[in-house]
Write an enzyme that holds these catalytic residues in place. Sequence first.
Site, PDB file in Angstrom:
ATOM      1  N   GLY A  13      84.555  14.494  -4.223  1.00 29.05           N
ATOM      2  CA  GLY A  13      85.851  13.936  -3.865  1.00 29.05           C
ATOM      3  C   GLY A  13      85.637  12.506  -3.397  1.00 29.05           C
ATOM      4  CB  CYS A  14      87.250  10.550  -0.739  1.00 33.00           C
ATOM      5  SG  CYS A  14      87.133   8.920   0.011  1.00 33.00           S
ATOM      6  CG  PHE A  15      83.148   6.866  -3.310  1.00 31.81           C
ATOM      7  CD1 PHE A  15      83.973   6.147  -2.476  1.00 31.81           C
ATOM      8  CD2 PHE A  15      83.064   6.486  -4.630  1.00 31.81           C
ATOM      9  CE1 PHE A  15      84.706   5.065  -2.940  1.00 31.81           C
ATOM     10  CE2 PHE A  15      83.786   5.402  -5.115  1.00 31.81           C
ATOM     11  CZ  PHE A  15      84.614   4.692  -4.259  1.00 31.81           C
ATOM     12  CD1 TRP A  16      85.218   4.986   0.721  1.00 34.11           C
ATOM     13  CD2 TRP A  16      87.102   5.528   1.785  1.00 34.11           C
ATOM     14  NE1 TRP A  16      86.161   4.050   0.403  1.00 34.11           N
ATOM     15  CE2 TRP A  16      87.326   4.360   1.040  1.00 34.11           C
ATOM     16  CE3 TRP A  16      88.146   6.060   2.534  1.00 34.11           C
ATOM     17  CZ2 TRP A  16      88.549   3.711   1.026  1.00 34.11           C
ATOM     18  CZ3 TRP A  16      89.363   5.416   2.526  1.00 34.11           C
ATOM     19  CH2 TRP A  16      89.561   4.254   1.778  1.00 34.11           C
TER      20      TRP A  16
END
Length: 177
Positions: A13-16
């Site tokens: 999902g969101c790489f952050w």
Amino acid sequence: MSADTKLATFAGGCFWCMVGPFEQLDGVDSIVSGYTGGHTENPTYEEVCSDTTGHVEAIQMRYDPDKVSYEELLNTFWRQIDPTDKGGQFNDRGESYQTAIFYHDEDQKQMAEASIQNLEQNGPFTEPIVTPIRPAKVFYLAEEHHQDYHKKNKFHYQLYKKGSGREGFIKQYWGGA
């Protein structure tokens, strides 16, 4: 850094939200955010989010297998995602937010397959594991403002992780964030 470092690539999902948990592991030498798995060259964030490139947001790390095993990396990966969700991760929906393990050699592939079998047999999930295991492809670095986002924009990152539902999910299934 050892001369025998290896690569590991995960889409969660969101790489952050994926960088921080891995950088805490002794033996992980570097982590970058980017895009992989698709059919276009040098995609931008906007292009990837349009779900027309085939790419997913991912992280790629260099690690020293003498200090941290690939199995430990897999365990860390599973504890950051919902592997039963085909449509994205938490509030982030669409192809670009789907999960995947990208293997760099046959050993990684076999360990990833074994880790899925272990999750299916031992939980904590009751739904089928849908995270695919795919061969690693070209990895394109994300734009600079996406690198180390959790450090550069700590307050916004913490709000995002909680507000997206990821933090609560991790606590529910694994007992910690």
